[in-house]
Design a protein around this motif. Structure first.
Motif, PDB file in Angstrom:
ATOM      1  N   ASN A 236      37.283  47.010  42.074  1.00  0.00           N
ATOM      2  CA  ASN A 236      36.881  47.756  40.880  1.00  0.00           C
ATOM      3  C   ASN A 236      37.332  49.211  40.954  1.00  0.00           C
ATOM      4  O   ASN A 236      36.722  50.089  40.341  1.00  0.00           O
ATOM      5  CB  ASN A 236      35.361  47.683  40.658  1.00  0.00           C
ATOM      6  CG  ASN A 236      34.971  48.009  39.228  1.00  0.00           C
ATOM      7  OD1 ASN A 236      35.696  47.693  38.288  1.00  0.00           O
ATOM      8  ND2 ASN A 236      33.813  48.643  39.059  1.00  0.00           N
ATOM      9  N   SER A 240      41.961  51.207  34.868  1.00  0.00           N
ATOM     10  CA  SER A 240      41.501  50.235  33.879  1.00  0.00           C
ATOM     11  C   SER A 240      41.874  50.631  32.455  1.00  0.00           C
ATOM     12  O   SER A 240      41.595  49.904  31.509  1.00  0.00           O
ATOM     13  CB  SER A 240      39.989  50.044  33.979  1.00  0.00           C
ATOM     14  OG  SER A 240      39.303  51.273  33.789  1.00  0.00           O
ATOM     15  N   TYR A 347      49.089  53.332  33.956  1.00  0.00           N
ATOM     16  CA  TYR A 347      48.347  52.077  33.802  1.00  0.00           C
ATOM     17  C   TYR A 347      49.296  50.954  33.388  1.00  0.00           C
ATOM     18  O   TYR A 347      49.149  49.813  33.834  1.00  0.00           O
ATOM     19  CB  TYR A 347      47.249  52.277  32.763  1.00  0.00           C
ATOM     20  CG  TYR A 347      46.452  51.034  32.425  1.00  0.00           C
ATOM     21  CD1 TYR A 347      45.820  50.284  33.415  1.00  0.00           C
ATOM     22  CD2 TYR A 347      46.296  50.643  31.095  1.00  0.00           C
ATOM     23  CE1 TYR A 347      45.068  49.164  33.094  1.00  0.00           C
ATOM     24  CE2 TYR A 347      45.543  49.529  30.759  1.00  0.00           C
ATOM     25  CZ  TYR A 347      44.935  48.786  31.766  1.00  0.00           C
ATOM     26  OH  TYR A 347      44.188  47.677  31.442  1.00  0.00           O
TER      27      TYR A 347
END
Length: 478
Positions: A236, A240, A347
């Motif tokens: 995590n 994102s 990203y």
């Protein structure tokens, strides 16, 4: 002892402190001059970030070599770089800056932060140092690492370490250490952190995403990255969204504007650069909406002249129709703006690497989903809507589609685009028309100073790696 030397070096370089030989009030004037708590470890951070961006984004470096060698860009004049005659100043300057300005200062900051118990800042220093060595080894091949940055101890002739067995594992270890250190302990001066404004959580995401990229490059050279890639997917801690990506947003005026703005717009040289034919034609074939941002229409936006790129490496460019900037597309105005960012990592790039990893069975998840996510991120970053005409097909076709989209998404990220193209070999690019070597360059040759000042270790490096030529392949190269 080394940590004390870090402090002393910072004092000498920055001239922050003034020492006096006066005997009166000695204790008051000279209280704890070497106390690490009195030395601001953040002091070097902005310079390290900007130093990295400026040298890699320079039109002479990332532009004339990286972007031109992968045929994203071309030049209408002074185009020897296109047929593979790089500037010696680029070869020397990238090496010198990444070692002396970036990696060295990052190591100093790392040591100071460690003494102060500032885990977050120490982690940031390690990320920036790892990124410097990552660029150095992917540009030159075998490089000094284990004995690098020790000039203050008297070692000015460091050995060269093998890129595959020493340098890459060391980079991964730095990133692992950084990820562990970035835990909320300590502070990062928001004013000095010109990338993330002091947000340690975003630095952790960058460290993790950079590690994913390094692993994918190592995997292409035979490294078993499966377990580490899956650990990152489950952490995590990866990017994102576009808001997480690592970038330096430049300022509106020199000397802190984007290097392309400074060199081309302020320097009056926008017409000396053009789009590359291979990029324009592939994007036209896919009806890619990013083309209208990447490039100007022939004759300027709004002319209706369409988009035309220049073939690579025409020696007698002045007697060619491509030597007239009125016949070809110039670089899009967005990418010539003063505040256009330099991207350490995006990203979109991460998402497309995830697609590749999924297609190869290295991680779980849908390659098509990651693929579309990467394209969408790049489309959004370029401020357009729609998508290119490409529908993901699993298998070898999918691998080709992913590599093509990585190549497209890395427009104006010269060295990174060159590295990824060398890794995948996709798309297949023609050799420059008047190339002076037999293939598109695989690396920079070593700086001339290494041959003269560190000849014994330079000679050993060449014997181990191969001839000190632009065309000597690196270990992870396709």
């Amino acid at each position: 002892m080394k940590k004390i030397k870090y402090i002393l070096l910072l004092v000498l370089v920055s001239q922050t402190f003034v020492f006096t030989s006066c005997d009166s009030d000695f204790e008051e004037v000279n209280t704890n001059p070497n106390d690490p708590s009195s030395v601001p470890a953040d002091l070097l951070l902005a310079g390290i970030i900007r130093g990295t961006a400026n040298i890699l984004q320079s039109s002479f470096n990332g532009g004339e070599t990286g972007s031109c060698w992968v045929q994203h860009l071309g030049k209408t004049i002074y185009n020897g770089n296109e047929y593979y005659i790089p500037r010696q100043s680029s070869i020397d300057g990238v090496w010198e800056t990444l070692y002396s300005v970036v990696a060295k200062d990052a190591a100093i900051m790392e040591g100071l932060a460690n003494l102060q118990g500032n885990n977050n800042l120490e982690g940031v220093a390690l990320v920036l140092k790892a990124n410097a060595f990552h660029n150095l080894t992917d540009i030159y091949g075998n490089i000094p690492l284990t004995e690098a940055l020790l000039g203050d101890t008297g070692n000015i002739t460091p050995i060269y370490d093998d890129s595959q067995t020493v340098v890459y594992p060391a980079i991964l270890a730095m990133l692992d250490n950084a990820i562990s250190l970035l835990d909320g302990t300590g502070t990062i001066d928001a004013g000095q952190d010109i990338m993330y404004g002091g947000n340690w959580g975003l630095w952790k995401k960058y460290a993790s995403s950079l590690k994913f990229k390094v692993l994918m490059r190592a995997q292409s050279g035979g490294y078993d990255a499966t377990a580490e890639l899956n650990a990152l997917m489950n952490s995590n801690n990866l990017f994102s969204s576009n808001s997480d990506e690592a970038k330096l947003v430049y300022l509106s005026a020199e000397p802190n504007a984007n290097p392309f703005f400074e060199a081309l717009v302020n320097g009056g040289r926008t017409t000396e650069w053009s789009m590359g034919e291979e990029l324009v034609e592939l994007m036209k074939a896919k009806n890619d909406p990013r083309l209208a941002v990447y490039a100007q229409e022939v004759g300027g936006d709004g002319s209706g002249g369409g988009y035309v790129g220049k073939p690579a490496g025409i020696r007698d460019i002045g007697n060619s129709i491509f030597g007239d900037s009125g016949n070809i597309s110039l670089i899009g105005t967005k990418y010539l703006e003063a505040e256009q960012p330099y991207y350490f990592m995006t990203y979109a790039h991460l998402s497309l690497l995830m697609a590749e990893a999924a297609e190869k069975g290295l991680i779980t998840g849908s390659a098509a989903t990651y693929f579309n996510q990467g394209i969408a991120a790049s489309i959004s970053a370029n401020g357009v809507t729609g998508s290119p005409n490409v529908s993901y097909v699993s298998g070898s076709t999918g691998i080709t589609q992913i590599a093509e989209q990585i190549w497209i998404a890395l427009y104006m990220q010269g060295f990174e685009a060159w590295s990824e193209w060398r890794r995948t070999g996709i798309p297949v690019l023609p050799l420059a028309q008047d190339a002076i070597v037999t293939s598109i360059p695989s690396r920079y040759s070593y700086p001339l100073t290494q041959q003269s000042l560190n000849n014994e270790n330079y000679t050993s490096a060449v014997a181990n790696q191969g001839a000190d030529k632009l065309t000597t392949s690196l270990w992870w190269q396709n």
